[in-house]
Design a protein around this motif. Structure first.
Motif, PDB file in Angstrom:
ATOM      1  N   UNK A   1       5.702   7.694   4.544  1.00  0.00           N
ATOM      2  CA  UNK A   1       5.516   8.460   3.319  1.00  0.00           C
ATOM      3  C   UNK A   1       5.624   9.966   3.496  1.00  0.00           C
TER       4      UNK A   1
ATOM      5  N   UNK B   1       8.043  14.769   0.936  1.00  0.00           N
ATOM      6  CA  UNK B   1       7.101  13.711   0.601  1.00  0.00           C
ATOM      7  C   UNK B   1       7.893  12.643  -0.134  1.00  0.00           C
TER       8      UNK B   1
ATOM      9  N   UNK C   1       6.428  -1.018  -7.987  1.00  0.00           N
ATOM     10  CA  UNK C   1       5.495  -1.616  -8.917  1.00  0.00           C
ATOM     11  C   UNK C   1       5.894  -3.026  -9.319  1.00  0.00           C
TER      12      UNK C   1
ATOM     13  N   UNK D   1      -1.261   6.513  -4.065  1.00  0.00           N
ATOM     14  CA  UNK D   1      -0.130   5.739  -4.582  1.00  0.00           C
ATOM     15  C   UNK D   1       0.226   6.231  -5.978  1.00  0.00           C
TER      16      UNK D   1
ATOM     17  N   UNK E   1       2.468   3.977 -15.247  1.00  0.00           N
ATOM     18  CA  UNK E   1       2.873   3.516 -13.913  1.00  0.00           C
ATOM     19  C   UNK E   1       1.731   3.658 -12.921  1.00  0.00           C
TER      20      UNK E   1
ATOM     21  N   UNK F   1      14.161   8.928  -8.996  1.00  0.00           N
ATOM     22  CA  UNK F   1      14.742   9.698 -10.088  1.00  0.00           C
ATOM     23  C   UNK F   1      14.895  11.148  -9.652  1.00  0.00           C
TER      24      UNK F   1
ATOM     25  N   UNK G   1       8.375   9.829  -2.637  1.00  0.00           N
ATOM     26  CA  UNK G   1       7.706   9.214  -3.779  1.00  0.00           C
ATOM     27  C   UNK G   1       8.183   7.776  -3.912  1.00  0.00           C
ATOM     28  N   UNK G   2       7.482   7.011  -4.716  1.00  0.00           N
ATOM     29  CA  UNK G   2       7.809   5.592  -4.823  1.00  0.00           C
ATOM     30  C   UNK G   2       8.734   5.349  -6.013  1.00  0.00           C
TER      31      UNK G   2
ATOM     32  N   UNK H   1      13.566  13.971 -10.431  1.00  0.00           N
ATOM     33  CA  UNK H   1      12.341  14.722 -10.146  1.00  0.00           C
ATOM     34  C   UNK H   1      11.820  14.367  -8.755  1.00  0.00           C
ATOM     35  N   UNK H   2      11.829  13.073  -8.465  1.00  0.00           N
ATOM     36  CA  UNK H   2      11.321  12.617  -7.168  1.00  0.00           C
ATOM     37  C   UNK H   2      12.186  13.114  -6.034  1.00  0.00           C
TER      38      UNK H   2
ATOM     39  N   UNK I   1       0.001   9.197  -7.149  1.00  0.00           N
ATOM     40  CA  UNK I   1       0.778  10.422  -6.981  1.00  0.00           C
ATOM     41  C   UNK I   1       2.246  10.111  -6.823  1.00  0.00           C
ATOM     42  N   UNK I   2       2.515   9.131  -5.967  1.00  0.00           N
ATOM     43  CA  UNK I   2       3.884   8.924  -5.545  1.00  0.00           C
ATOM     44  C   UNK I   2       4.678   8.065  -6.517  1.00  0.00           C
ATOM     45  N   UNK I   3       3.985   7.309  -7.353  1.00  0.00           N
ATOM     46  CA  UNK I   3       4.745   6.478  -8.286  1.00  0.00           C
ATOM     47  C   UNK I   3       5.051   7.253  -9.560  1.00  0.00           C
ATOM     48  N   UNK I   4       4.337   8.344  -9.815  1.00  0.00           N
ATOM     49  CA  UNK I   4       4.480   9.059 -11.092  1.00  0.00           C
ATOM     50  C   UNK I   4       5.895   9.609 -11.258  1.00  0.00           C
ATOM     51  N   UNK I   5       6.603   9.197 -12.297  1.00  0.00           N
ATOM     52  CA  UNK I   5       8.010   9.599 -12.418  1.00  0.00           C
ATOM     53  C   UNK I   5       8.204  11.085 -12.705  1.00  0.00           C
ATOM     54  N   UNK I   6       7.146  11.775 -13.171  1.00  0.00           N
ATOM     55  CA  UNK I   6       7.319  13.209 -13.466  1.00  0.00           C
ATOM     56  C   UNK I   6       6.488  14.072 -12.522  1.00  0.00           C
ATOM     57  N   UNK I   7       5.903  13.474 -11.512  1.00  0.00           N
ATOM     58  CA  UNK I   7       5.074  14.191 -10.530  1.00  0.00           C
ATOM     59  C   UNK I   7       3.976  14.995 -11.237  1.00  0.00           C
TER      60      UNK I   7
END
Ligand code: SF4
Ligand code: SF4
Lengths: 165, 405, 184
Positions: free
Chosen positions: B176, B321, B329, C121, C64, B309, B323-324, B311-312, C123-129
């Motif tokens: 991660x 970092x 999910x 988790x 999410x 996406x 992101x997932x 942003x990530x 934090x990292x799954x959030x699509x808009x950070x």
């Protein structure tokens, strides 16, 4: 072919999956299970990593994972000795929530399977015939006969009330 | 046979024995005889142990059951919590099993970072074991020392992952977080410090005549017996079996790393004590190599990275970092089965994962090293004196919460 | 005796002498690495995983984070979007002014600190950070209800409770393992 023993090839279906590192040995006949296990142990698969059971509702498959410490060739492989038990024809037993299934115990072949078989016994209700000391190991006494790892075990999420009582 | 009756008979301890039996029952535990709650039911003839029955399950947390009723990603924190001194290895073992089903191959840099975290974790785990063994034999000095020296390594993990123990560092596809700046220098000085300490450890602990007197030729397990009991990890190697999962079926970056597997040949408590110190030395060697040879590149597999996406992706460029993707999910791996074997500090972890195309694992079997080392109690302690039991228990580095899951 | 030589045991005289000498060395020069908390406290690295909050304007209410949270610590609470872009609580039975557009409904996450395990988790799954991190980690609450903040309470990042203490950073040290130096 890693498993080249004639007896095993004759009595069991072997499926070697190099990528996943599993050698699947599927025994169809309960009576030949012990012989297959003995042949495996003679080949050099000298210890048991895990005993487990998968509940498919209509059948249950009991799995012994074995590997080798002493044989350099087999060290990297895990043999999955598997047997299926039909659960549809079992007679319900009032003492237990669901009837037990019966398979032979392989503790005589692999002593290291002893505690794993005890755990599988209390979690899935598998009666390992010939096990020297088939008691519970992890669960409290009042949980005996409930077989909590079977798929039909349910209980109320927010309390300790069990649906089947 | 009525199995029910047998279960309610809390046999051994406390029951009235037939006349003429001169043994007495002694229960050790269940309130924390050492590193966790368990009960060791013994039968004593004088102070010679004639029978041992290890009664475990006091810290059983139904972890397998819990993980079979959650999405795949949520099992990562659960597997970590079964074995707190060995979190990285448990996390790694689960992710390896999952990756085999999802067909993801992490990039080389991620593999090296995984090995790096695992080796730091192995040192902390061994120091934990040494400390607990110390307090078992009444040496509070080594207990304090080992737990204190664990701190610099935990501090390294904190720098790498942002958490001290429950790192949740490894995810399917890679790791991660990138290695932060200044990590190499800090790691190097921590390793040097640990190397300087070995002399003091030998003087106070490993080569101390009191420790020698209490552990040499106590709890002897020879090679064949160790194999038939199926014990794992340093305990197995102390009995002279040359087996290490890192060599037998290499995972992470261990294929490319040059290291030795220490081996002893007496198989007594003293050898089990020494082998942990030897393994720390090897881990130091491995960490040095990893830091030197760490390849450049991404820390996450392309198949995961491409699902992020914009942003990530920007976050990844700026902060390194990972992101997932939303896929984490909604993972629904096709029906398959896989296994993973990982050499943790205490021995080999074995995970068996079965999926059926649903969003939860269909079957997830965990076998932890301590559960496999349980055989030591009932088989090995018999014939020794009661005062030797702590020396045997401590030397096998048994951790009840890990065995009970 | 043979065993002793073969196994390189030290024996009583040498072993005891060395153990005592080492013990004496540490009696004179102890290597304590304890942190004198809360007189001193650690200045944690920016990547330390502590309490966190969410950026009300960035969040799009996609849930999410609620889905991924392993201990189910996150609850999504319904909110309405105000004209300024921030969200307001949903008012039950508020009368709609004639002609006004109905307020846009949305959802925002609130974390139950009694359940959160700081795995990040969400934090990292959030699509808009949208999450905002802090490295405050040592809070204590007086009662159980305080673990579950309201959304407004959750938006405020908690303050460092040992702000006034001397801030130190751990540095590796050849003699003591870890030495705490005043933070730069
Ligand atoms: S994942 Fe991010 S955007 Fe979605 S609800 Fe949670 S905080 Fe808001
Ligand atoms: S940090 Fe982990 S446990 Fe805490 S709210 Fe986020 S996802 Fe849930």
């Amino acid at each position: 072919m890693i498993i080249n023993n004639e007896d095993i090839i004759k009595t069991a279906k072997i499926n070697e999956d190099e990528k996943k590192g599993i050698i699947d040995v599927f025994v169809t006949d309960v009576n030949s299970l012990k012989n297959v296990a003995l042949s495996l142990s003679k080949m050099g698969f000298d210890h048991c990593l895990s005993v487990t059971c998968v509940d498919y509702r209509s059948r249950m498959s009991v799995i012994w994972h074995v590997s080798s410490y002493s044989n350099d060739e087999y060290k990297g492989h895990v043999v999955q000795l598997r047997i299926d038990v039909d659960t549809s024809k079992l007679v319900p037993d009032p003492k237990y929530r669901a009837p037990m299934i019966e398979v032979p115990s392989l503790v005589e072949v692999w002593k290291s399977a002893e505690f794993h078989e005890r755990e599988t016994h209390e979690m899935f209700g598998v009666n390992f015939q010939g096990h020297p000391d088939l008691r519970q190991i992890l669960l409290p006494e009042d949980f005996y006969g409930k077989w909590p790892m079977r798929k039909d075990f349910t209980f109320n999420k927010s309390g300790i009330k069990y649906e089947f009582e | 046979m009525n199995l029910n009756e047998k279960v309610y008979d809390i046999s051994e301890a406390g029951s009235i024995e037939p006349e003429g039996d001169r043994t007495i029952a002694l229960q050790i535990g269940p309130s924390h005889p050492g590193s966790g709650h368990m009960r060791i039911k013994t039968r004593m003839d004088g102070d010679i142990i004639t029978k041992v029955d290890a009664d475990i399950g006091f810290v059983h947390r139904t972890s397998e059951w819990l993980s079979e009723r959650r999405q795949f990603i949520k099992a990562i924190p659960i597997v970590e919590r079964i074995m707190l001194p060995d979190t990285v290895h448990a996390n790694l073992a689960y992710v390896l099993a999952l990756e085999k089903i999802l067909n993801i191959e992490p990039p080389p840099r991620a593999q090296y970072l995984r090995s790096l975290a695992a080796e730091i974790n192995r040192i902390t785990s061994h120091l934990y074991g040494i400390g607990i063994f110390g307090i078992f034999l009444g040496s509070s000095t080594v207990y304090m020392w080992a737990f204190g020296d664990r701190e610099p390594f935990i501090d390294l993990m904190e720098m790498l992952t942002g958490a001290r123990i429950t790192n949740s560092y490894i995810v399917p596809g890679g790791v991660r977080w990138e290695m932060p700046k200044g990590f190499k220098e800090k790691a190097e000085s921590t390793l040097q410090y640990m190397e300087n300490r070995f002399n003091d450890y030998n003087d106070i602990w490993a080569k101390n005549p009191v420790v020698e007197a209490r552990t040499v030729n106590v709890g002897v397990v020879d090679r064949n017996r160790a194999i038939s009991l199926g014990v794992v990890g340093p305990n197995l190697r102390a009995s002279g079996v040359d087996y290490d999962t890192r060599k037998a079926s290499p995972y992470a970056a261990y294929k490319d790393i040059d290291f030795e597997v220490p081996k002893m040949n007496h198989g007594d408590s003293y050898d089990r004590l020494l082998i942990r110190i030897e393994e720390i030395k090897q881990s130091i060697r491995i960490i040095r190599q990893i830091l030197k040879d760490m390849p450049e590149g991404k820390i996450i597999a392309d198949s995961i990275y491409s699902q992020l996406n914009p942003v990530m992706k920007k976050v990844f460029e700026q902060e390194q970092r990972v992101m997932f993707p939303a896929f984490f999910n909604q993972m629904r791996p096709a029906a398959a089965e896989s296994i993973a074997r990982v050499e943790a500090g205490r021995g080999e972890i074995f995970f068996y994962l079965k999926t059926n195309g649903d969003k939860y694992p269909y079957r997830f079997r965990w076998v932890t090293p301590s559960f496999r080392n349980l055989a030591y109690f009932s088989d090995v302690a018999v014939g020794y004196r009661l005062a030797d039991l702590p020396a045997i228990y401590g030397s096998i580095d048994y951790f009840p919460p890990e065995a009970d899951r | 005796m043979k065993d002793k030589e073969k196994r390189k045991l030290r024996g009583d005289v040498e072993g005891n002498a060395r153990a005592l000498a080492t013990g004496f060395k540490y009696l004179v020069e102890p290597n304590r690495m304890t942190l004198d908390y809360p007189v001193e406290s650690m200045k944690l690295a920016p990547n330390y995983r502590g309490f966190f909050t969410v950026d009300d304007k960035k969040c799009i209410g996609c849930s999410m984070c609620e889905m991924v949270c392993p201990p189910e610590a996150i609850t999504m609470i319904p909110r309405v979007v105000s004209p300024t872009g921030e969200t307001l609580p949903v008012q039950e039975g508020a009368s709609q002014e004639a002609g006004a557009k109905p307020a846009k409904k949305t959802k925002r996450p609130v974390v139950n600190w009694g359940r959160c395990i700081y795995c990040y988790f969400c934090f990292d799954i959030c699509p808009v950070d949208a999450f905002v991190r802090s490295n405050v980690h040592d809070l204590a609450y007086y009662n159980d209800a305080d673990y579950r903040p309201s959304y407004e309470g959750y938006l405020k990042l908690p303050e460092d409770p040992v702000k006034k203490s001397k801030k130190v950073v751990p540095r590796p040290d050849m003699k003591r393992g870890i030495k705490y130096e005043p933070a730069p």
